[in-house]
Design a protein around this motif. Structure first.
Motif, PDB file in Angstrom:
ATOM      1  N   GLY A   1      -1.046  12.381  -9.249  1.00 11.21           N
ATOM      2  CA  GLY A   1      -1.280  13.693  -9.042  1.00 11.21           C
ATOM      3  C   GLY A   1      -0.551  14.749  -9.163  1.00 11.21           C
ATOM      4  O   GLY A   1      -0.406  16.243  -9.665  1.00 11.21           O
ATOM      5  N   CYS A   2       1.328  14.422  -8.872  1.00 11.17           N
ATOM      6  CA  CYS A   2       2.023  15.852  -9.265  1.00 11.17           C
ATOM      7  C   CYS A   2       1.864  15.874 -10.919  1.00 11.17           C
ATOM      8  O   CYS A   2       1.959  17.243 -11.512  1.00 11.17           O
ATOM      9  N   ALA A   3       2.423  15.024 -11.757  1.00 11.84           N
ATOM     10  CA  ALA A   3       2.158  14.781 -12.816  1.00 11.84           C
ATOM     11  C   ALA A   3       0.929  15.620 -13.654  1.00 11.84           C
ATOM     12  O   ALA A   3       0.803  16.667 -14.594  1.00 11.84           O
ATOM     13  N   TYR A   4      -0.091  15.314 -13.288  1.00 11.03           N
ATOM     14  CA  TYR A   4      -1.402  15.886 -13.841  1.00 11.03           C
ATOM     15  C   TYR A   4      -1.500  17.548 -13.371  1.00 11.03           C
ATOM     16  O   TYR A   4      -1.849  18.520 -14.045  1.00 11.03           O
ATOM     17  N   PHE A   5      -0.593  17.464 -12.212  1.00 10.87           N
ATOM     18  CA  PHE A   5      -0.979  19.143 -11.579  1.00 10.87           C
ATOM     19  C   PHE A   5      -0.228  20.054 -12.730  1.00 10.87           C
ATOM     20  O   PHE A   5      -0.314  20.859 -12.656  1.00 10.87           O
ATOM     21  N   GLU A   6       1.315  19.231 -13.282  1.00 12.72           N
ATOM     22  CA  GLU A   6       1.718  19.875 -14.169  1.00 12.72           C
ATOM     23  C   GLU A   6       1.550  19.806 -15.360  1.00 12.72           C
ATOM     24  O   GLU A   6       0.934  21.163 -16.078  1.00 12.72           O
ATOM     25  N   LEU A   7       0.276  19.540 -15.535  1.00 18.92           N
ATOM     26  CA  LEU A   7      -0.390  19.409 -17.005  1.00 18.92           C
ATOM     27  C   LEU A   7      -0.997  20.342 -16.375  1.00 18.92           C
ATOM     28  O   LEU A   7      -2.877  19.903 -18.175  1.00 18.92           O
TER      29      LEU A   7
ATOM     30  N   PRO B   1      -0.972  22.789  -2.863  1.00 19.59           N
ATOM     31  CA  PRO B   1      -1.317  23.614  -4.252  1.00 19.59           C
ATOM     32  C   PRO B   1      -2.893  23.323  -4.911  1.00 19.59           C
ATOM     33  O   PRO B   1      -3.291  24.303  -5.890  1.00 19.59           O
ATOM     34  N   VAL B   2      -3.208  21.621  -5.025  1.00 23.00           N
ATOM     35  CA  VAL B   2      -4.354  22.261  -5.971  1.00 23.00           C
ATOM     36  C   VAL B   2      -5.123  22.483  -5.188  1.00 23.00           C
ATOM     37  O   VAL B   2      -6.012  23.036  -6.370  1.00 23.00           O
ATOM     38  N   LEU B   3      -5.721  22.298  -3.810  1.00 20.15           N
ATOM     39  CA  LEU B   3      -6.890  22.894  -3.129  1.00 20.15           C
ATOM     40  C   LEU B   3      -6.649  24.502  -4.134  1.00 20.15           C
ATOM     41  O   LEU B   3      -7.651  25.649  -4.097  1.00 20.15           O
ATOM     42  N   VAL B   4      -5.634  25.219  -3.323  1.00 19.90           N
ATOM     43  CA  VAL B   4      -5.478  26.721  -4.043  1.00 19.90           C
ATOM     44  C   VAL B   4      -5.674  27.019  -5.815  1.00 19.90           C
ATOM     45  O   VAL B   4      -6.855  28.149  -5.930  1.00 19.90           O
ATOM     46  N   LYS B   5      -5.730  26.285  -6.453  1.00 26.67           N
ATOM     47  CA  LYS B   5      -5.728  26.043  -7.636  1.00 26.67           C
ATOM     48  C   LYS B   5      -7.792  26.238  -7.656  1.00 26.67           C
ATOM     49  O   LYS B   5      -8.351  26.121  -8.642  1.00 26.67           O
TER      50      LYS B   5
ATOM     51  N   ARG C   1      -4.764  19.405 -15.106  1.00 30.24           N
ATOM     52  CA  ARG C   1      -5.565  18.679 -14.742  1.00 30.24           C
ATOM     53  C   ARG C   1      -6.086  18.647 -13.606  1.00 30.24           C
ATOM     54  O   ARG C   1      -5.566  17.834 -12.839  1.00 30.24           O
ATOM     55  N   MET C   2      -6.413  19.818 -13.204  1.00 30.68           N
ATOM     56  CA  MET C   2      -6.870  19.562 -11.578  1.00 30.68           C
ATOM     57  C   MET C   2      -7.761  18.492 -10.654  1.00 30.68           C
ATOM     58  O   MET C   2      -7.869  17.777  -9.516  1.00 30.68           O
ATOM     59  N   ASP C   3      -8.262  18.687 -11.757  1.00 25.84           N
ATOM     60  CA  ASP C   3      -9.901  16.976 -11.472  1.00 25.84           C
ATOM     61  C   ASP C   3      -9.157  15.526 -11.162  1.00 25.84           C
ATOM     62  O   ASP C   3      -8.905  14.935  -9.424  1.00 25.84           O
ATOM     63  N   LYS C   4      -8.262  15.397 -11.739  1.00 29.62           N
ATOM     64  CA  LYS C   4      -7.658  14.302 -11.458  1.00 29.62           C
ATOM     65  C   LYS C   4      -6.363  14.821 -11.086  1.00 29.62           C
ATOM     66  O   LYS C   4      -6.757  13.632 -10.356  1.00 29.62           O
ATOM     67  N   ALA C   5      -5.800  16.128 -10.033  1.00 33.39           N
ATOM     68  CA  ALA C   5      -4.582  15.731  -9.679  1.00 33.39           C
ATOM     69  C   ALA C   5      -4.951  15.882  -8.253  1.00 33.39           C
ATOM     70  O   ALA C   5      -4.494  15.089  -7.583  1.00 33.39           O
ATOM     71  N   HIS C   6      -6.332  16.277  -7.916  1.00 34.58           N
ATOM     72  CA  HIS C   6      -7.195  16.340  -6.626  1.00 34.58           C
ATOM     73  C   HIS C   6      -7.141  14.457  -6.036  1.00 34.58           C
ATOM     74  O   HIS C   6      -7.108  14.308  -5.216  1.00 34.58           O
ATOM     75  N   ASP C   7      -7.715  13.876  -7.527  1.00 32.26           N
ATOM     76  CA  ASP C   7      -8.008  12.790  -6.800  1.00 32.26           C
ATOM     77  C   ASP C   7      -6.843  11.686  -6.386  1.00 32.26           C
ATOM     78  O   ASP C   7      -7.499  10.809  -5.552  1.00 32.26           O
ATOM     79  N   ALA C   8      -5.163  11.994  -7.478  1.00 32.53           N
ATOM     80  CA  ALA C   8      -4.676  10.866  -7.001  1.00 32.53           C
ATOM     81  C   ALA C   8      -4.410  11.766  -5.648  1.00 32.53           C
ATOM     82  O   ALA C   8      -3.422  10.553  -4.863  1.00 32.53           O
ATOM     83  N   LEU C   9      -3.558  12.688  -5.841  1.00 31.69           N
ATOM     84  CA  LEU C   9      -2.929  13.108  -4.601  1.00 31.69           C
ATOM     85  C   LEU C   9      -4.294  12.787  -3.351  1.00 31.69           C
ATOM     86  O   LEU C   9      -3.636  13.193  -2.136  1.00 31.69           O
ATOM     87  N   SER C  10      -5.372  13.035  -3.351  1.00 30.71           N
ATOM     88  CA  SER C  10      -6.322  12.255  -1.697  1.00 30.71           C
ATOM     89  C   SER C  10      -5.995  11.238  -1.525  1.00 30.71           C
ATOM     90  O   SER C  10      -6.374  10.845  -0.537  1.00 30.71           O
ATOM     91  N   SER C  11      -5.888  10.256  -2.615  1.00 33.41           N
ATOM     92  CA  SER C  11      -6.272   9.353  -2.841  1.00 33.41           C
ATOM     93  C   SER C  11      -4.918   9.147  -2.499  1.00 33.41           C
ATOM     94  O   SER C  11      -4.664   8.130  -1.035  1.00 33.41           O
ATOM     95  N   SER C  12      -3.722   9.606  -2.053  1.00 32.43           N
ATOM     96  CA  SER C  12      -2.406   9.155  -1.788  1.00 32.43           C
ATOM     97  C   SER C  12      -2.246   9.351  -0.655  1.00 32.43           C
ATOM     98  O   SER C  12      -1.661   9.067   1.191  1.00 32.43           O
TER      99      SER C  12
ATOM    100  N   ARG D   1       0.608  -1.365  -0.110  1.00 36.87           N
ATOM    101  CA  ARG D   1      -0.579   0.160   0.059  1.00 36.87           C
ATOM    102  C   ARG D   1       1.114   1.538   0.105  1.00 36.87           C
ATOM    103  O   ARG D   1       0.028   2.470  -0.992  1.00 36.87           O
ATOM    104  N   SER D   2       1.707   1.379   0.642  1.00 36.73           N
ATOM    105  CA  SER D   2       2.896   2.067   0.802  1.00 36.73           C
ATOM    106  C   SER D   2       3.515   2.776  -0.757  1.00 36.73           C
ATOM    107  O   SER D   2       3.562   3.413  -1.162  1.00 36.73           O
ATOM    108  N   GLY D   3       3.992   1.968  -1.861  1.00 38.46           N
ATOM    109  CA  GLY D   3       4.397   1.694  -2.842  1.00 38.46           C
ATOM    110  C   GLY D   3       3.513   2.511  -3.979  1.00 38.46           C
ATOM    111  O   GLY D   3       3.172   2.949  -4.616  1.00 38.46           O
ATOM    112  N   GLN D   4       2.188   1.722  -3.793  1.00 35.87           N
ATOM    113  CA  GLN D   4       0.449   2.281  -4.452  1.00 35.87           C
ATOM    114  C   GLN D   4       0.032   4.313  -4.250  1.00 35.87           C
ATOM    115  O   GLN D   4      -0.013   4.739  -4.968  1.00 35.87           O
ATOM    116  N   ALA D   5       0.773   4.465  -2.364  1.00 30.90           N
ATOM    117  CA  ALA D   5       0.337   5.744  -2.129  1.00 30.90           C
ATOM    118  C   ALA D   5       1.522   6.544  -2.652  1.00 30.90           C
ATOM    119  O   ALA D   5       1.052   7.808  -3.444  1.00 30.90           O
TER     120      ALA D   5
END
Length: 636
Positions: free
Chosen positions: A43-49, A84-88, A51-62, A32-36
């Motif tokens: 999430g960081c990759a989607y943030f750079e692109l 930073p995703v929440l700020v966006k 794509r805040m909705d997908k970044a939000h889902d991935a980072l909140s899951s982590s 599970r640690s590796g999955q996180a």
């Protein structure tokens, strides 16, 4: 690691492919640690692109996985990446809570890099909210930490934010140095976005400082960098769309395979259902035959039952008739018993009503007597209370009259003593001083005798000044000659010349507002307050302000001295223990006014006095105000 390298090279299609493969491996191994960690990278990759909705889902899951595993260091890193995703997404308050939590964890675990990142992110939030001082403190701490950790990329970004914060706050001393250092670091690591922001800030700063030539050069550089970054952004957007297309194509293939399998499963279920229906039809036919056979048997049994039922009904009718006869007899017996009970009940009710009426009459009579007694007691209490109020009022008036007479006698005695000092002792000392000076002017005096005579003359002059000051303090002659306003101003000027405490005042022309007795009481009250400030307050500044408000005179006296415990003096029914404060209270009470003192240890003292202006004197004061206009005095 391969996915992170592809992401750093902005090859997002490959990065997402490697991330998915890593996620499948960690999922199969139950790590599970590796999955996180993989979810955080996605999430960081989607943030750079962007794509805040997908970044939000991935980072909140982590973050949820790390919280469940209770790994504080990873929780702090996940919080820093998630904020930073929440700020966006326009949730700065929630983002600030997460960053403050990350900063607390990082400091507790002594994670230098994470502490610096949290300080920088929290500084950005304060900057965006306009809290520049707090932002400057946090960003400065982040810059120092990045510099000690030798993180060039992060240090360049922190320097840019610090420079922009100070430029917005109007602090321009070291902005050029911060931007120069940030530019060198950005060029060394290839941070084009930082170079773009630095060029923009330098152009704005140069224009603010009036260096329009430099500003033009920096604007051109900003334009070139912006064009270059725009092309890179377009490439990133293309890669983002490519990633989405690849993901959607894989989802479509999976859906197709799932659909074919579903069709095969449904066909097998349809065939199985058809076989089951055939078996059910065969069983239904067998059951129908069995039902026909049973229906025939039932009809025969029903015919036998009909005969038996007829016999049973005849017997039942006979039993019902017998029961009816018994019920009729029972009804007659109950009617006789009920009539007897009714007679007894009526007798009981009549007796009860009579007893209740007697009791009610008795209670009414007792209540009337009690109300009469209570009325007498209340009348006696009211009379006693009225007498007590009259007695207290008489005591108060007597005490007030005695106080007025005592103060008047004190003023008369002071006036007499001041006159005696001025007319007798001062005149005698003046004659002595003149004789000493005449003796000193004679010829033939030796130097020693001349010096002694000069010393005697100086001592006598000093005594004359002291007698003058004592006489002035005992009875200020200005009250009779130049009025209340000028007398108070003269006293305050004398205090400013003789003491370290600096007084300010705003006093209107008050001639005609009060009687002579009231003017003396007002002057003595101000004098006592000033003396208390000079003796006890150790104040640097003090003020005296007088104004008319709603037909009352308002006197405000303030100082910034050591203060005292005013609770005892503010308590109801407590008489002040100091003669000075007691005298102030008594003089204000004589004038039917109010005196309030607010003070605390180390916080200075404030005195508010309200004195009503009487009808006849008030009319005269209004005429005086019309005549003097803005003739009031103020001193700062």
């Amino acid at each position: 690691m391969i996915g992170l390298n592809a992401r750093s090279l902005r090859q997002y299609t490959k990065a997402f492919q490697y991330f998915r493969e890593a996620a499948e491996l960690f999922d199969g191994a139950g790590n599970r640690s590796g999955q996180a960690l993989v979810q955080r990278d996605i999430g960081c990759a989607y943030f750079e692109l962007d794509r805040m909705d997908k970044a939000h889902d991935a980072l909140s899951s982590s973050l949820k996985i790390f919280r469940a595993l209770d790994i504080p260091a990873e929780i702090a890193r996940a919080l820093i990446n998630y904020a930073p995703v929440l700020v966006k997404q326009d949730s700065p308050e929630e983002a600030q809570k997460l960053i403050e939590e990350a900063l607390t964890i990082s400091k507790r675990l002594m994670l230098a890099a994470e502490t610096a990142a949290a300080q920088e992110e929290l500084g950005r939030l304060h900057f965006n909210a306009g809290r520049y001082e707090e932002a400057d403190r946090l960003l400065s701490a982040a810059v120092d930490a990045r510099r000690s950790l030798k993180q060039k990329r992060e240090l360049s970004t922190a320097l840019v934010w610090l420079a922009e914060c100070r430029h917005s706050h109007g602090i321009g001393e070291d902005i050029e140095d911060l931007l120069s250092e940030a530019e060198i670091l950005a060029e060394s690591v290839g941070l084009q976005q930082n170079l773009l922001v630095i060029a923009n800030l330098r152009a704005e700063y140069a224009a603010t400082m009036g260096r329009y030539g430099d500003a033009h050069v920096f604007w051109k550089k900003y334009k070139l960098l912006k064009d270059s970054i725009t092309s890179v952004a377009k490439d990133a957007r293309f890669q983002s769309l490519l990633v989405e297309f690849d993901a959607e194509r894989k989802d479509y293939n999976i859906a197709q395979l799932t659909s074919e399998r579903e069709v095969q499963r449904l066909e097998m279920e349809r065939q199985s259902e058809a076989l089951r229906m055939q078996h059910l039809e065969a069983r239904q036919r067998v059951q129908e035959i069995e039902l026909l056979s049973r229906e025939t048997e039932i009809q025969q049994l029903e015919m036998k039952m009909t005969t038996a039922n007829l016999r049973e009904k005849e017997a039942e009718a006979t039993r019902k008739q017998q029961k009816i006869n018994l019920l009729e007899k029972d009804r007659k017996l109950r009617a006789a018993s009920l009539e007897e009970q009714t007679i007894l009940r009526n007798i009981f009710i009549g007796s009860s009503i009579a007893i209740l009426l007697i009791a009610l009459i008795t209670i009414i009579a007792l209540r009337a007597r009690r109300r009469e007694s209570e009325a007498r007691v209340q009348a006696a209490e009211a009379e006693n209370h009225s007498l007590e109020v009259e007695r207290k009022q008489a005591d108060y008036e007597a005490r007030r009259s005695f106080t007025r007479q005592l103060i008047a006698s004190q003023e008369q005695e002071r006036k007499r003593i001041a006159a005696d000092l001025h007319d007798s002792l001062a005149q005698e000392l003046l004659i002595i001083n003149n004789r000493v000076r005449l003796s000193a002017r004679r010829d033939g005096l030796d130097e020693t005798t001349a010096n002694e005579l000069a010393g005697i003359s100086d001592a006598v002059s000093t005594s004359l000044r002291e007698i003058k000051n004592i006489s002035k303090a005992l009875r200020p002659f200005q009250l009779d000659r130049i009025g209340l306003t000028t007398t108070i101003e003269s006293m305050l000027r004398s205090v400013n010349e003789s003491f370290d405490t600096e007084f300010e005042w705003e006093i209107p022309q008050m001639e005609g507002w009060f009687t002579k007795e009231q003017e003396i009481n007002i002057y003595r009250t101000v004098q006592e307050a000033v003396n208390n400030i000079l003796k006890h307050a150790s104040a640097q500044h003090a003020s005296v302000r007088i104004e008319r408000r709603n037909g009352d005179l308002r006197l405000e006296i303030r100082d910034d001295g050591s203060g005292f415990d005013a609770e005892a003096h503010a308590s109801p029914g407590v008489v002040p223990t100091g003669f000075g404060l007691q005298g102030m209270y008594e003089r204000v009470d004589i004038m039917e006014g109010n005196l309030n003192i607010r003070s605390a240890q180390g916080n200075g003292t404030a005195i508010d006095i309200f004195i009503p202006v009487s009808g006849a004197v008030e009319s005269a004061s209004e005429q005086t105000l019309l005549e003097v206009g803005e003739g009031g005095a103020s001193h700062v």
